[in-house]
Design a protein around this motif. Structure first.
Motif, mmCIF file in Angstrom:
data_model
loop_
_atom_site.group_PDB
_atom_site.id
_atom_site.type_symbol
_atom_site.label_atom_id
_atom_site.label_comp_id
_atom_site.label_asym_id
_atom_site.label_seq_id
_atom_site.Cartn_x
_atom_site.Cartn_y
_atom_site.Cartn_z
ATOM 1 N N LEU A 44 23.733 -3.043 -30.403
ATOM 2 C CA LEU A 44 24.429 -2.103 -29.234
ATOM 3 C C LEU A 44 24.197 -3.302 -27.932
ATOM 4 C CD1 LEU A 44 23.514 1.363 -29.515
ATOM 5 C CD2 LEU A 44 25.678 0.080 -29.908
ATOM 6 N N VAL A 45 23.047 -3.961 -27.767
ATOM 7 C CA VAL A 45 22.787 -4.699 -26.582
ATOM 8 C C VAL A 45 23.815 -5.928 -26.813
ATOM 9 C CG1 VAL A 45 21.000 -6.119 -25.197
ATOM 10 C CG2 VAL A 45 20.561 -3.908 -26.159
ATOM 11 N N VAL A 46 23.883 -6.395 -27.722
ATOM 12 C CA VAL A 46 24.569 -7.684 -28.081
ATOM 13 C C VAL A 46 26.011 -7.208 -27.824
ATOM 14 C CG1 VAL A 46 25.524 -9.274 -29.893
ATOM 15 C CG2 VAL A 46 23.041 -8.745 -29.731
ATOM 16 N N GLY A 47 26.478 -5.994 -28.199
ATOM 17 C CA GLY A 47 27.857 -5.668 -27.947
ATOM 18 C C GLY A 47 28.077 -5.434 -26.468
ATOM 19 N N GLY A 48 27.029 -4.918 -25.840
ATOM 20 C CA GLY A 48 27.350 -5.006 -24.540
ATOM 21 C C GLY A 48 27.515 -6.267 -23.813
ATOM 22 N N ILE A 49 26.765 -7.095 -24.101
ATOM 23 C CA ILE A 49 26.901 -8.509 -23.510
ATOM 24 C C ILE A 49 28.241 -9.011 -23.888
ATOM 25 C CG2 ILE A 49 26.119 -11.149 -23.708
ATOM 26 C CD1 ILE A 49 23.359 -9.915 -24.405
ATOM 27 N N GLY A 50 28.976 -8.582 -25.197
ATOM 28 C CA GLY A 50 30.276 -9.023 -25.282
ATOM 29 C C GLY A 50 31.375 -8.639 -24.213
ATOM 30 N N ILE A 51 31.025 -7.230 -24.094
ATOM 31 C CA ILE A 51 31.912 -6.493 -23.223
ATOM 32 C C ILE A 51 31.927 -7.276 -21.739
ATOM 33 C CG2 ILE A 51 32.234 -4.312 -21.877
ATOM 34 C CD1 ILE A 51 31.474 -3.021 -24.442
ATOM 35 N N MET A 52 30.702 -7.542 -21.339
ATOM 36 C CA MET A 52 30.526 -8.057 -20.152
ATOM 37 C C MET A 52 31.280 -9.547 -20.123
ATOM 38 S SD MET A 52 27.120 -9.167 -17.851
ATOM 39 C CE MET A 52 26.452 -10.185 -18.899
ATOM 40 N N ASN A 53 30.999 -10.444 -21.086
ATOM 41 C CA ASN A 53 31.728 -11.524 -21.015
ATOM 42 C C ASN A 53 33.203 -11.335 -21.179
ATOM 43 O OD1 ASN A 53 29.428 -13.172 -21.233
ATOM 44 N ND2 ASN A 53 29.405 -13.120 -23.423
ATOM 45 N N ILE A 54 33.866 -10.510 -21.934
ATOM 46 C CA ILE A 54 35.227 -10.227 -21.989
ATOM 47 C C ILE A 54 35.832 -9.795 -20.520
ATOM 48 C CG2 ILE A 54 37.071 -9.227 -22.858
ATOM 49 C CD1 ILE A 54 35.933 -11.343 -24.514
ATOM 50 N N MET A 55 35.156 -8.953 -19.886
ATOM 51 C CA MET A 55 35.449 -8.581 -18.482
ATOM 52 C C MET A 55 35.427 -9.338 -17.559
ATOM 53 S SD MET A 55 36.391 -5.542 -19.261
ATOM 54 C CE MET A 55 36.557 -4.884 -17.628
ATOM 55 N N LEU A 56 34.354 -10.341 -17.508
ATOM 56 C CA LEU A 56 34.511 -11.323 -16.782
ATOM 57 C C LEU A 56 35.665 -12.181 -16.831
ATOM 58 C CD1 LEU A 56 30.674 -12.634 -16.620
ATOM 59 C CD2 LEU A 56 32.013 -11.614 -14.570
ATOM 60 N N VAL A 57 36.199 -12.552 -18.033
ATOM 61 C CA VAL A 57 37.139 -13.445 -18.340
ATOM 62 C C VAL A 57 38.576 -12.579 -17.962
ATOM 63 C CG1 VAL A 57 38.900 -14.306 -20.243
ATOM 64 C CG2 VAL A 57 36.200 -14.633 -20.118
ATOM 65 N N SER A 58 38.469 -11.272 -18.079
ATOM 66 C CA SER A 58 39.602 -10.366 -17.603
ATOM 67 C C SER A 58 39.688 -10.407 -16.232
ATOM 68 C CB SER A 58 39.267 -9.197 -18.091
ATOM 69 O OG SER A 58 40.549 -8.141 -17.723
ATOM 70 N N VAL A 59 38.478 -10.511 -15.375
ATOM 71 C CA VAL A 59 38.704 -10.807 -13.995
ATOM 72 C C VAL A 59 39.286 -11.855 -13.464
ATOM 73 C CG1 VAL A 59 37.247 -10.746 -11.923
ATOM 74 C CG2 VAL A 59 36.800 -9.009 -13.746
ATOM 75 N N THR A 60 38.943 -12.899 -14.267
ATOM 76 C CA THR A 60 39.488 -14.251 -13.925
ATOM 77 C C THR A 60 40.937 -14.278 -14.124
ATOM 78 O OG1 THR A 60 37.280 -15.444 -14.342
ATOM 79 C CG2 THR A 60 39.228 -16.560 -14.152
ATOM 80 N N GLU A 61 41.216 -13.730 -15.166
ATOM 81 C CA GLU A 61 42.724 -13.796 -15.574
ATOM 82 C C GLU A 61 43.611 -12.836 -14.798
ATOM 83 O OE1 GLU A 61 42.922 -12.679 -19.597
ATOM 84 O OE2 GLU A 61 42.679 -14.444 -20.472
ATOM 85 N N ARG A 62 43.130 -11.861 -13.947
ATOM 86 C CA ARG A 62 43.707 -11.040 -13.410
ATOM 87 C C ARG A 62 43.435 -11.094 -11.813
ATOM 88 N NH1 ARG A 62 42.084 -5.837 -16.795
ATOM 89 N NH2 ARG A 62 43.329 -4.835 -15.130
ATOM 90 N N THR A 63 42.985 -12.309 -11.519
ATOM 91 C CA THR A 63 42.707 -12.441 -10.199
ATOM 92 C C THR A 63 44.019 -12.202 -9.128
ATOM 93 O OG1 THR A 63 41.039 -13.841 -10.569
ATOM 94 C CG2 THR A 63 41.714 -14.178 -8.263
ATOM 95 N N ARG A 64 45.055 -12.606 -9.521
ATOM 96 C CA ARG A 64 46.429 -12.384 -8.667
ATOM 97 C C ARG A 64 46.677 -10.947 -8.743
ATOM 98 N NH1 ARG A 64 49.687 -16.358 -6.641
ATOM 99 N NH2 ARG A 64 51.346 -14.779 -6.863
ATOM 100 N N GLU A 65 46.587 -10.308 -9.744
ATOM 101 C CA GLU A 65 46.875 -8.863 -9.773
ATOM 102 C C GLU A 65 45.723 -7.978 -8.811
ATOM 103 O OE1 GLU A 65 46.009 -5.322 -12.986
ATOM 104 O OE2 GLU A 65 46.736 -7.230 -13.819
ATOM 105 N N ILE A 66 44.709 -8.539 -8.967
ATOM 106 C CA ILE A 66 43.751 -7.726 -8.011
ATOM 107 C C ILE A 66 44.150 -8.087 -6.639
ATOM 108 C CG2 ILE A 66 41.503 -7.615 -7.152
ATOM 109 C CD1 ILE A 66 40.569 -8.387 -10.273
ATOM 110 N N GLY A 67 44.486 -9.195 -6.339
ATOM 111 C CA GLY A 67 44.887 -9.447 -4.914
ATOM 112 C C GLY A 67 45.961 -8.752 -4.312
ATOM 113 N N VAL A 68 47.003 -8.426 -5.085
ATOM 114 C CA VAL A 68 48.358 -7.714 -4.946
ATOM 115 C C VAL A 68 47.851 -6.190 -4.758
ATOM 116 C CG1 VAL A 68 50.334 -6.702 -5.899
ATOM 117 C CG2 VAL A 68 49.873 -9.137 -6.330
#
Length: 410
Positions: A296-320
């Motif tokens: 479960l902890v390993v799965g949580g680390i996976g969620i954090m990594n993917i969410m960080l990638v998602s934040v980077t990919e959607r930076t312009r969306e967040i700005g808008v």
């Protein structure tokens, strides 16, 4: 933005990348499934062990005769008869910590029906044996004190013997079998009992009155001595430890043993063996559940990594969104809900997978399937906690982005 809009937006964001969302939740799926399956397997194993020991009888003590010592060669317990019928009567009547006691004299011999034969275990005992060892009757009746006093040639047989002599599903009550050369009338058939902890088939046995066993089946008479062991059932309120002390003290007194002399008998507490088996099973279950929790902890680390990638990919969306009026807490809530949704969906799928695996393994090992609802809720709650905990950092990072920098991000 209200909560429903935030949840709708988070779900749409996850659905845009279905495969990535599934792979992100895979760690949670494996973790929750492993926790539920391992706990169910551990509970089933404990129940299976408990069932085996319950078949031996509850609060059981086994009293064995002493050992021989001749020319420096020492025999094991039971090699020298030291227990008498008077000892048995004293244990039954003089000790408040003892609920019941019965002898167990056993021999392996061939038995015959009209057209079949089978080699099985024949036990000579008294009516108390049925209660001490937990023997239930499927059809007919058990023998009583009158049968013992009269030396009646009656027998209660197990279902394996019935199947070998008459076939499955046959009611043998009233039939006559020959044990060695002596005819016995079958008065009862025991309910199916299963195997002992050592793999012995309890149902492959015949029970006869002790006096009949001595007169008809025992190769030599030992007079006042009992050739087998004594099965003693401790009173539930006193416990086996107290009963063991009382039986030991009584037999030492009756055998006139000096204080520094060793016992010429052995009293064994079967509940200690059962407890040690249970403890080892519980330790294994705890180990397996701990390993599953790590998933479960390993799965949580996976969620954090993917969410960080998602934040980077959607930076312009967040700005808008910030530029048109979204507050930092709205951005924080959006990404937290995405992480929570991933973990909860993964937890639900993992719960279904875990129950399926537990069902499969229980069928393979013939263990009872014990699914604990509290474990399912705890696993789902922990998966939600993992989602929020590991999704908080990416969510905060997204909410703290400068809108000007975010709009310029390529």
């Amino acid at each position: 933005m209200n909560v429903l809009e935030t949840m709708s937006l988070a779900v749409r964001s996850l659905l845009r990348s279905k495969m990535r969302s599934f792979l992100t939740a895979l760690g949670i799926i494996i973790g929750v499934g492993a926790v539920i399956a391992m706990v169910a397997i551990g509970d089933g194993a404990r129940a299976s062990v408990q069932k085996v020991f319950d078949s031996m009888g509850t609060n059981m003590l086994i009293v064995m005769s002493g050992s021989t010592n001749s020319g420096g060669a020492r025999g094991g317990f039971g090699s020298q008869p030291t227990l008498t019928w008077d000892d048995l009567e004293a244990i039954r009547t003089q000790l408040p910590s003892v609920r019941a006691a019965a002898p167990e004299m056993r021999t392996n011999t061939q038995v015959f029906s009209e057209d079949q034969n089978w080699t099985t275990s024949v036990t000579g005992t008294t009516p108390d044996y049925f209660g001490v060892r937990g023997w239930n009757i499927a059809t007919g009746r058990r023998f009583n004190e009158a049968d013992v006093e009269a030396g009646a040639k009656v027998a209660v047989i197990g279902q394996t013997v019935v199947e070998k002599l008459y076939g499955a599903g046959f009611d043998p009550v009233g039939q006559v079998i020959r044990i060695k050369k002596t005819p016995f009338t079958i008065i009862g058939m025991t309910a199916r009992k299963g195997q002992s902890p050592m793999g012995q088939d309890y149902d492959d046995s015949i029970l006869v009155p002790a006096t009949t066993f001595q007169r008809q089946l025992q190769s030599q008479s030992l007079g006042k001595y009992i050739t087998g062991v004594l099965n003693v059932q401790a009173d539930a309120n006193a416990g086996t430890a107290k009963a063991q002390q009382d039986v030991t003290a009584l037999l030492r007194e009756r055998h006139r043993l000096a204080e520094d002399s060793p016992n010429d008998f052995d009293v064994r507490d079967l509940s200690e063996l059962a407890n040690s088996r249970q403890q080892s099973t519980e330790t294994l279950s705890l180990l397996l559940a701990s390993i599953a929790a790590v998933s479960l902890v390993v799965g949580g680390i996976g969620i954090m990594n993917i969410m960080l990638v998602s934040v980077t990919e959607r930076t312009r969306e967040i700005g808008v969104r910030v530029a048109v009026g979204a507050r930092p807490r709205d951005i924080l809530a959006q990404f937290l809900i995405e992480a929570l949704t991933l973990s909860l969906l993964g937890g639900l799928i993992g719960a279904a997978v875990g129950m399926g695996v537990a069902q499969f393994l229980a069928t393979q090992f013939q263990w009872p399937l014990l699914i604990r609802p509290d474990v399912i809720f705890i696993a789902l709650g922990f998966s939600a906690l993992v989602g929020v905990g590991f999704g908080l950092y990416p969510a905060r990072k997204a909410s703290q982005l400068d809108p000007i920098d975010a709009l310029r991000y390529e």
